[in-house]
Design a protein around this motif. Structure first.
Motif, PDB file in Angstrom:
ATOM      1  N   ALA A 144       1.808  10.833  -2.914  1.00 20.58           N
ATOM      2  CA  ALA A 144       2.367   9.854  -1.970  1.00 20.58           C
ATOM      3  C   ALA A 144       3.892   9.794  -2.091  1.00 20.58           C
ATOM      4  N   VAL A 155      -3.500  13.184   0.588  1.00 20.77           N
ATOM      5  CA  VAL A 155      -3.906  11.791   0.356  1.00 20.77           C
ATOM      6  C   VAL A 155      -4.658  11.303   1.595  1.00 20.77           C
ATOM      7  N   GLU A 170      -6.787   8.719   4.181  1.00 19.09           N
ATOM      8  CA  GLU A 170      -6.492   7.357   4.663  1.00 19.09           C
ATOM      9  C   GLU A 170      -7.116   6.318   3.736  1.00 19.09           C
ATOM     10  N   VAL A 199       5.215   4.716   2.292  1.00 17.63           N
ATOM     11  CA  VAL A 199       5.576   6.017   2.872  1.00 17.63           C
ATOM     12  C   VAL A 199       6.217   5.835   4.251  1.00 17.63           C
ATOM     13  N   LEU A 222       0.546   8.338   7.928  1.00 14.61           N
ATOM     14  CA  LEU A 222      -0.807   8.821   7.637  1.00 14.61           C
ATOM     15  C   LEU A 222      -0.865  10.347   7.712  1.00 14.61           C
ATOM     16  N   ALA A 230      -4.768   6.004   1.060  1.00 17.54           N
ATOM     17  CA  ALA A 230      -3.443   5.581   1.514  1.00 17.54           C
ATOM     18  C   ALA A 230      -3.315   4.065   1.626  1.00 17.54           C
ATOM     19  N   SER A 236       0.852  -1.195   0.000  1.00 12.33           N
ATOM     20  CA  SER A 236       0.000   0.000   0.000  1.00 12.33           C
ATOM     21  C   SER A 236       0.886   1.243   0.000  1.00 12.33           C
ATOM     22  N   LEU A 237       0.288   2.352  -0.414  1.00 14.35           N
ATOM     23  CA  LEU A 237       1.014   3.626  -0.366  1.00 14.35           C
ATOM     24  C   LEU A 237       1.446   3.917   1.071  1.00 14.35           C
ATOM     25  N   LEU A 238       0.580   3.604   2.012  1.00 13.91           N
ATOM     26  CA  LEU A 238       0.871   3.852   3.425  1.00 13.91           C
ATOM     27  C   LEU A 238       2.130   3.107   3.865  1.00 13.91           C
ATOM     28  N   LEU A 247       0.873  11.763   4.671  1.00 14.04           N
ATOM     29  CA  LEU A 247       0.024  11.623   3.488  1.00 14.04           C
ATOM     30  C   LEU A 247      -1.124  12.627   3.526  1.00 14.04           C
ATOM     31  N   ASP A 248      -1.705  12.816   4.692  1.00 17.14           N
ATOM     32  CA  ASP A 248      -2.801  13.775   4.827  1.00 17.14           C
ATOM     33  C   ASP A 248      -2.310  15.184   4.480  1.00 17.14           C
ATOM     34  N   GLN A 292      -2.441  11.185  -7.286  1.00 15.00           N
ATOM     35  CA  GLN A 292      -2.408  10.663  -5.911  1.00 15.00           C
ATOM     36  C   GLN A 292      -1.074   9.958  -5.659  1.00 15.00           C
TER      37      GLN A 292
END
Ligand code: SF4
Length: 319
Positions: free
Chosen positions: A154, A134, A136, A106, A126, A139, A101-103, A129-130, A150
């Protein structure tokens, strides 16, 4: 932008050669990046912009010159360089693990640098990203499940999560739709202001560079041929190549004079600037003289902070 004494990060007289016997892809290029300032690096495809960026990131070795961080020489292997200098590239999806995942991606730099618990890293990722827009909900998706915009947001979050001082941006918006480009450029400008980031912004789009950057450096055939304040380079270019580059940009101003200010030579081929030791633009330059082909012109200051490598700079009053 105020005058600043010491740049954060520099490439001094850098050269790159891909293999022995090959001509230099980049020759004697110097780049100085200052806190809170964006330097645009422009030029046509293959001129050495990306090679310069890759050399500054330690992705290709320098065959000459050196890097400095806060005034002291730094090796590409040093941890302080890897933490201080981050990058974003043209195709963000390609730089992410497609299975994660992007999360997770990152948060990865925090794990690599041993920062926080797993829960803390997730919370910081998170938040980062916010901060770049981006949610959650986005994310937790994989790179192929979100839009290019997006994904690039990220990528910016991943690049800034360690709070670097320098961001190298290699054509970061050229693969995006125009409306998304504007949003990403706005985000980069905010980061420059909020975090005082020093940025190298590489683009072939002069309009984008003029709107975003504080200073502009123009590259041709592996060398920087002109650099100065972005408005000066956009409105009063002095190197014949910079003038030709500006003239090639389509204008929306219907009252503007469409005639190019210089006409590059074609088909003459009586001087091969790449083979002779002098100016590499000699082959195309209408102002070439014998002096131009004898030795490469050095970058000389024509006015404060405006340097040009040319024996016969263009006179802007002509138009
Ligand atoms: S040094 Fe000579 S050939 Fe090179 S850009 Fe200037 S005038 Fe043209």
């Amino acid at each position: 932008m105020t005058e600043q004494k010491q740049p954060i990060f520099t490439l001094e007289n850098g050269s790159v050669r891909y293999g022995s016997g090959q001509p230099e892809a980049v020759s004697g290029v110097s780049v100085r990046l200052y806190r809170g300032e964006i330097l645009g690096l422009v030029g046509e495809s293959g001129c050495g912009k990306s090679t310069t960026a890759r050399a500054m990131l330690g992705l290709v070795p320098l065959s000459g010159g050196r890097l400095t961080l806060h005034g002291t020489p730094v090796s590409v292997h040093e941890r302080r360089l890897r933490a201080s200098v981050q990058a974003i590239f043209q195709n963000p999806a390609a730089s992410f693990n497609p299975k994660r995942s992007l999360l997770d991606s990152v948060a990865e730099p925090l794990r690599v640098h041993g920062q926080g618990t797993s829960k803390e890293r997730r919370a910081r990722a998170l938040a980062e990203l916010d901060r770049v827009g981006v949610t959650e909900q986005m994310a937790v998706r994989r790179p192929n499940e979100v839009s290019g915009g997006q994904c690039q947001r990220a990528a910016i979050a991943r690049a800034t999560i360690l709070r670097p001082e320098v961001l190298v941006c290699d054509e970061p918006v050229s693969a995006l739709d125009v409306s998304i480009q504007a949003q990403i450029l706005e985000l980069l400008a905010e980061l420059r202001t909020e975090q005082g980031l020093a940025m190298l912004f590489i683009s072939h789009d002069l309009g984008v560079v003029a709107s975003l950057c504080d200073r502009t450096a123009v590259m041709y055939a592996g060398r920087v041929v002109e650099q100065g304040a972005a408005p000066d380079i956009a409105n009063r270019p002095r190197h014949p190549y910079s003038v030709a580059l500006q003239d090639a940009v389509p204008s929306l101003d219907l009252t503007a004079d469409p005639a190019p200010r210089i006409r590059t030579r074609t088909g003459t081929d009586d001087v091969d600037g790449r083979l002779l030791p002098g100016c590499r633009f000699a082959e195309l330059c209408p102002s070439v003289t014998s002096a131009c082909t004898a030795a490469p012109p050095a970058l000389d200051e024509l006015s404060p902070r405006h340097e040009v490598a040319c024996y016969h700079p263009f006179e802007p009053a002509v138009r």
